[in-house]
Design a protein around this motif. Structure first.
Motif, PDB file in Angstrom:
ATOM      1  N   ILE A 163       0.835  -1.246   0.067  1.00  0.00           N
ATOM      2  CA  ILE A 163      -0.042  -0.039  -0.172  1.00  0.00           C
ATOM      3  C   ILE A 163       0.799   1.276   0.154  1.00  0.00           C
ATOM      4  O   ILE A 163       0.367   2.233  -0.571  1.00  0.00           O
ATOM      5  N   GLY A 212       0.198  12.169   3.961  1.00  0.00           N
ATOM      6  CA  GLY A 212      -0.509  12.337   2.529  1.00  0.00           C
ATOM      7  C   GLY A 212      -0.701  13.670   1.915  1.00  0.00           C
ATOM      8  O   GLY A 212      -0.816  13.785   0.782  1.00  0.00           O
ATOM      9  N   GLY A 260       6.220   4.624  -0.312  1.00  0.00           N
ATOM     10  CA  GLY A 260       5.146   5.795  -0.980  1.00  0.00           C
ATOM     11  C   GLY A 260       5.556   6.831  -1.801  1.00  0.00           C
ATOM     12  O   GLY A 260       6.645   6.516  -2.473  1.00  0.00           O
ATOM     13  N   LYS A 261       4.716   7.753  -1.871  1.00  0.00           N
ATOM     14  CA  LYS A 261       5.090   8.835  -2.895  1.00  0.00           C
ATOM     15  C   LYS A 261       4.642  10.153  -2.204  1.00  0.00           C
ATOM     16  O   LYS A 261       4.610  10.510  -0.816  1.00  0.00           O
ATOM     17  N   THR A 282       2.018  16.973  -5.091  1.00  0.00           N
ATOM     18  CA  THR A 282       1.776  16.257  -6.544  1.00  0.00           C
ATOM     19  C   THR A 282       0.307  16.407  -6.754  1.00  0.00           C
ATOM     20  O   THR A 282       0.086  16.025  -8.191  1.00  0.00           O
ATOM     21  N   SER A 332      -1.938  14.770  -6.035  1.00  0.00           N
ATOM     22  CA  SER A 332      -2.440  13.444  -6.131  1.00  0.00           C
ATOM     23  C   SER A 332      -2.917  13.077  -4.464  1.00  0.00           C
ATOM     24  O   SER A 332      -2.330  13.290  -3.586  1.00  0.00           O
ATOM     25  N   PHE A 333      -4.170  12.430  -4.848  1.00  0.00           N
ATOM     26  CA  PHE A 333      -4.700  11.939  -3.373  1.00  0.00           C
ATOM     27  C   PHE A 333      -4.248  10.519  -2.963  1.00  0.00           C
ATOM     28  O   PHE A 333      -4.491   9.784  -2.131  1.00  0.00           O
ATOM     29  N   THR A 334      -3.299  10.116  -3.858  1.00  0.00           N
ATOM     30  CA  THR A 334      -2.975   8.599  -3.571  1.00  0.00           C
ATOM     31  C   THR A 334      -2.274   8.373  -2.422  1.00  0.00           C
ATOM     32  O   THR A 334      -2.696   7.327  -1.447  1.00  0.00           O
ATOM     33  N   GLN A 335      -1.320   9.010  -1.976  1.00  0.00           N
ATOM     34  CA  GLN A 335      -0.668   8.811  -0.627  1.00  0.00           C
ATOM     35  C   GLN A 335      -1.682   9.157   0.562  1.00  0.00           C
ATOM     36  O   GLN A 335      -1.558   8.266   1.631  1.00  0.00           O
ATOM     37  N   GLY A 373      -4.608   8.566   0.537  1.00  0.00           N
ATOM     38  CA  GLY A 373      -5.694   7.427   0.476  1.00  0.00           C
ATOM     39  C   GLY A 373      -5.020   6.218   1.248  1.00  0.00           C
ATOM     40  O   GLY A 373      -5.323   5.367   2.026  1.00  0.00           O
ATOM     41  N   ALA A 374      -3.806   6.209   0.832  1.00  0.00           N
ATOM     42  CA  ALA A 374      -2.922   5.041   1.707  1.00  0.00           C
ATOM     43  C   ALA A 374      -2.850   5.094   3.133  1.00  0.00           C
ATOM     44  O   ALA A 374      -3.003   4.351   3.834  1.00  0.00           O
TER      45      ALA A 374
END
Length: 486
Positions: free
Chosen positions: A194, A372, A386-387, A393, A395-398, A400-401
């Motif tokens: 994740i 995040g 992670g990112k 970024t 982005s909501f990717t991190q 969310g993780a």
């Protein structure tokens, strides 16, 4: 002539010292050995700072307790730390770091810490990466486990049986904490698959501890007299705010082992950057908490100031190795506001004497989520997890993780802890009797007050009749001699 001799002396001394030094270098430790020794020393030193946090928790909880419950806190801290030490060495460390499986480690039971890093790395993969002594690494990770266990009991002050401490500490140190720490610290699925970021344990240490305390609190209920007939909370002041303040300062000091120690070594001076990030967040937490309570109540609350420091420290624990300096005060300040609002809101429905659910629970959730938002891409790459965060970024990717990690950790720890406390409650009982609670846990659980001169008349103490005096207060015969001092 004299001047020339004086000028030549330093060169001569260097030359004289260099000859044996070069000879020793040819036969002695390699550069790799020296690096390993320096990193091992730093990790062990950091572990000692984290271990010293036990004193901070003891003083904090004792200060927030009434005088009749002050002494039990000492026995609890010493006993819990000791039981957890053995359980974590025997079982917990292997589950947390013994391999890179998705769910738990499978090697390193009763780890032979006398083995070299190369030998131990066969069972503990992280040791090969860090190149430090297995003993130092185990002790450092255990100190984290002990801190998490200490957090559990803040919600239970003044009404829980001492035996409950003993029984819960075993599954906590041997199973609950190790498995969750493996998922996030030890190469488990939340970290590896994740990409959840938690540099030093906002979730692993603080959310796990606060969640265990939440489960216990739901079964325990409030202290006698906490809520009036109208359901409104009544203040039950602790007996010593100076002890609370000293406890907070000790915890603040210990955090410089907690976060910077998680770099795993001294080479590269990365630990100094993490230390500064940690301090900035803690300071901002104090300022924000004091300001918030003043705006709400028009007075400065000492306990809220302390919880502001802890909330800032808890919040920055996860992002301390992932964020730039400028983000630290923002993270800490928001945590300072959260802890005040959280304590005031939670008190309306739950009796949490030290504010652990807010300082270690809510502040942790914010701190973990803040990765995040504020994680710098370069630091995510440096740590290999992670990112970059939303700020960099878009982005909501991190984020969310991080949210998934928080939800999973809370659900699993709550289920396991509630089951453990439920079993304790249904077998030996979780809570003392109303009579014991009114008398105080010092006398009902340990047989002597933490401050005996406040409860036993001086002539009886001086004449050696303290045991009879205590028994008379409880309406029971004195069947055992007066406990001796340390």
């Amino acid at each position: 002539m004299t001047t020339r001799v004086l000028r030549a002396l330093p060169a001569a001394l260097v030359a004289a010292l260099a000859v044996p030094a070069f000879a020793y270098a040819a036969e002695g430790p390699t550069l790799g050995d020296t690096v390993s020794a320096l990193n091992t020393f730093w990790v062990l030193f950091a572990a000692v700072l984290v271990m010293f946090m036990q004193a901070g928790f003891a003083l904090l909880e004792i200060g927030f307790s009434r005088a009749k419950n002050a002494g039990l806190g000492v026995a609890k801290i010493l006993t819990n730390y000791s039981i957890a030490s053995i359980a974590y060495w025997a079982v917990g460390f292997a589950l947390a770091f013994g391999g890179s499986g998705a769910i738990a480690g499978t090697k390193g039971w009763f780890l032979d810490v006398s083995s070299t890093p190369a030998q131990a790395a066969k069972d503990i993969p992280l040791l090969e990466l860090l190149g430090i002594s297995p003993a130092a690494f185990l002790f450092f990770q255990f100190a984290f486990c002990a801190v998490s266990l200490a957090i559990v009991w803040g919600t239970t002050l003044e009404r829980i049986k001492f035996s409950a401490y003993v029984l819960y500490s075993i599954p906590f140190a041997a199973l609950i904490y190790p498995v969750l720490s493996h998922w996030i610290f030890g190469g488990g699925w939340l970290q590896k698959n994740i990409g959840m970021q938690d540099f030093a344990g906002s979730t692993v240490v603080h959310l796990i501890g606060a969640t265990g305390g939440f489960a216990a609190l739901l079964l325990l209920g409030p202290r006698i007299g906490k809520y009036g007939a109208d359901g409104k909370p009544r203040p039950i002041p602790g007996h010593s705010m100076p002890l609370v303040g000293l406890g907070v300062l000790i915890l603040w000091l210990g955090w410089f082992g907690f976060n910077p120690g998680s770099t795993g070594g001294a080479i590269g001076n990365r630990f100094a950057e993490v230390a500064l990030v940690t301090n900035l967040a803690a300071a901002a937490g104090v300022v924000a908490a004091v300001s918030t309570i003043y705006l709400l109540r028009r007075y400065v609350d000492v306990g809220m100031a302390g919880n502001g420091a802890i909330a800032g420290l808890v919040a920055i624990t996860a992002p301390s190795g992932y964020v730039e300096y400028w983000a630290a005060p923002i993270i800490g300040a928001i945590a300072g506001v959260i802890v005040v609002v959280g304590v005031l809101a939670i008190e309306k429905v739950l009796d949490d004497p030290v504010g652990a659910l807010s300082a270690h629970g809510l502040a942790d959730i914010w701190g973990t989520l803040s990765c995040g938002i504020f994680t710098a891409p370069r630091l995510a790459e440096l740590n290999g997890v992670g990112k970059g965060g939303l700020w960099y970024t878009g982005s909501f990717t991190q984020l969310g993780a991080q949210a998934l990690g928080v939800a999973v950790a809370f659900a699993c720890v709550f289920a396991a802890s509630y089951a453990a406390f439920w079993l304790i409650d249904k077998t030996i009982g979780l809570r003392v009797t109303p009579e014991q609670e009114k008398a105080g846990l010092d006398i009902s659980e340990t047989g002597m007050y933490g401050y005996p001169e406040q409860f036993i008349p001086a002539p009886e103490i001086e004449s050696g009749l303290a045991g009879e005096a205590v028994a008379a207060r409880l309406g029971a015969p004195a069947t055992s001699p007066q406990p001796s001092g340390v």
